[in-house]
Design a protein around this motif. Structure first.
Motif, PDB file in Angstrom:
ATOM      1  N   PRO A  79       0.823  -1.219   0.000  1.00 24.90           N
ATOM      2  CA  PRO A  79       0.000   0.000   0.000  1.00 24.90           C
ATOM      3  C   PRO A  79       0.853   1.265   0.000  1.00 24.90           C
ATOM      4  O   PRO A  79       1.923   1.309   0.616  1.00 24.90           O
ATOM      5  CB  PRO A  79      -0.814  -0.120   1.295  1.00 24.90           C
ATOM      6  N   HIS A  80       0.391   2.267  -0.699  1.00 25.89           N
ATOM      7  CA  HIS A  80       1.050   3.575  -0.686  1.00 25.89           C
ATOM      8  C   HIS A  80       0.484   4.354   0.495  1.00 25.89           C
ATOM      9  O   HIS A  80      -0.579   4.971   0.405  1.00 25.89           O
ATOM     10  CB  HIS A  80       0.803   4.313  -2.006  1.00 25.89           C
ATOM     11  N   THR A  81       1.194   4.319   1.608  1.00 25.42           N
ATOM     12  CA  THR A  81       0.706   4.891   2.848  1.00 25.42           C
ATOM     13  C   THR A  81       1.865   5.447   3.645  1.00 25.42           C
ATOM     14  O   THR A  81       3.024   5.083   3.424  1.00 25.42           O
ATOM     15  CB  THR A  81      -0.030   3.832   3.686  1.00 25.42           C
ATOM     16  N   ASN A  82       1.560   6.326   4.581  1.00 26.39           N
ATOM     17  CA  ASN A  82       2.550   6.821   5.530  1.00 26.39           C
ATOM     18  C   ASN A  82       2.253   6.321   6.936  1.00 26.39           C
ATOM     19  O   ASN A  82       2.737   6.883   7.915  1.00 26.39           O
ATOM     20  CB  ASN A  82       2.617   8.346   5.492  1.00 26.39           C
ATOM     21  N   ASP A  83       1.467   5.266   7.029  1.00 27.92           N
ATOM     22  CA  ASP A  83       1.183   4.620   8.305  1.00 27.92           C
ATOM     23  C   ASP A  83       2.108   3.407   8.428  1.00 27.92           C
ATOM     24  O   ASP A  83       1.882   2.385   7.778  1.00 27.92           O
ATOM     25  CB  ASP A  83      -0.280   4.174   8.339  1.00 27.92           C
ATOM     26  N   PRO A  84       3.157   3.490   9.235  1.00 31.04           N
ATOM     27  CA  PRO A  84       4.137   2.401   9.291  1.00 31.04           C
ATOM     28  C   PRO A  84       3.563   1.081   9.788  1.00 31.04           C
ATOM     29  O   PRO A  84       3.996   0.016   9.365  1.00 31.04           O
ATOM     30  CB  PRO A  84       5.225   2.931  10.233  1.00 31.04           C
ATOM     31  N   ILE A  85       2.583   1.149  10.682  1.00 31.41           N
ATOM     32  CA  ILE A  85       2.015  -0.085  11.219  1.00 31.41           C
ATOM     33  C   ILE A  85       1.165  -0.788  10.164  1.00 31.41           C
ATOM     34  O   ILE A  85       1.277  -2.002   9.952  1.00 31.41           O
ATOM     35  CB  ILE A  85       1.209   0.204  12.495  1.00 31.41           C
ATOM     36  N   ALA A  86       0.305  -0.040   9.487  1.00 35.89           N
ATOM     37  CA  ALA A  86      -0.503  -0.639   8.419  1.00 35.89           C
ATOM     38  C   ALA A  86       0.394  -1.192   7.319  1.00 35.89           C
ATOM     39  O   ALA A  86       0.135  -2.266   6.758  1.00 35.89           O
ATOM     40  CB  ALA A  86      -1.469   0.395   7.859  1.00 35.89           C
ATOM     41  N   TYR A  87       1.459  -0.463   7.018  1.00 34.75           N
ATOM     42  CA  TYR A  87       2.394  -0.901   5.977  1.00 34.75           C
ATOM     43  C   TYR A  87       3.097  -2.190   6.392  1.00 34.75           C
ATOM     44  O   TYR A  87       3.201  -3.136   5.604  1.00 34.75           O
ATOM     45  CB  TYR A  87       3.411   0.205   5.724  1.00 34.75           C
ATOM     46  N   ALA A  88       3.572  -2.249   7.640  1.00 36.90           N
ATOM     47  CA  ALA A  88       4.281  -3.435   8.122  1.00 36.90           C
ATOM     48  C   ALA A  88       3.365  -4.650   8.148  1.00 36.90           C
ATOM     49  O   ALA A  88       3.809  -5.772   7.874  1.00 36.90           O
ATOM     50  CB  ALA A  88       4.857  -3.178   9.508  1.00 36.90           C
TER      51      ALA A  88
END
Length: 221
Positions: A67-76
């Protein structure tokens, strides 16, 4: 004195943190995950419970991306799913399943060789994959927790600003499930799993990218 590259700064910060706190979880960031053999679906010692596995939809990994996101937890969490959810009967190889993670590596390229080594220890080798394919083995992960470990604040403090802004560690705990056919019978296994995903988000980059992975089952806490 010349300025440090991003990779040099990352390694320096980890080294300082190791000396100060003896945090073995971060050791995987420097050394990369240990080369352990991929666990088999079952063993003959009787530690496998024979069950009828639930039907699962076919996996389509074509053109998938993190995902193209700046939420590190959602990304991880997405990184974890891409590394742990696979099916040897899908017609794909293990390298096909890891492609999306490697495609989203550090844009500077500094951490990419290390990430390549890291990812290679999370999935079976090609030979192991083919052996598991003969048993129709499929794997998935159920994530229990995904959070920034308490020791990460100390790591950042020890780095004295040398880490890329927006670099974050996210430790994931969960249960790894495998199903397949063992000795002609449907079988499944479950085991706890934990690891840390090191990511860099804004302002280092316009969105999150994966830098490194800790040793499997040796996370930063």
């Amino acid at each position: 004195m010349r300025s440090l590259t991003g990779r040099q700064a990352l390694l320096l910060a980890v080294a300082v943190f190791l000396l100060a706190t003896v945090a073995v979880g971060v050791y995987g960031l420097v050394r990369g995950p240990g080369g352990e053999d991929a666990p088999s679906l079952a063993s003959r010692s009787g530690d496998t419970t024979v069950v009828t596995p639930a039907d699962a939809p076919a996996v389509n990994i074509n053109n998938r991306s993190l995902p193209h996101t700046n939420d590190p937890i959602a990304y991880a969490r997405s990184v974890a799913a891409y590394l742990f959810d696979w099916d040897t009967a899908s017609g794909y190889l293990s390298t096909d399943y890891t492609a999306a993670v490697l495609a989203d590596a550090d844009p500077s390229g500094e951490e990419t060789p290390g990430l390549l080594d890291d990812v290679g220890t999370y999935l079976p080798t090609t030979d192991q994959w083919l052996d598991l394919g003969a048993m129709d083995v499929a794997q998935s992960i159920v994530i229990d927790t995904a959070s920034v470990p308490g020791s990460w604040a100390s790591a950042l403090a020890q780095s004295h600003g040398q880490l890329r802004p927006g670099t974050t560690a996210v430790t994931i705990t969960g249960t790894r499930h495998r199903s397949g056919v063992w000795d002609g019978e449907p079988a499944s296994t479950s085991s706890p799993v934990s690891f840390t995903v090191f990511v860099a988000c804004r302002p280092a980059f316009d969105r999150c990218h994966v830098l490194r992975l800790s040793q499997l089952d040796n996370p930063l806490r």
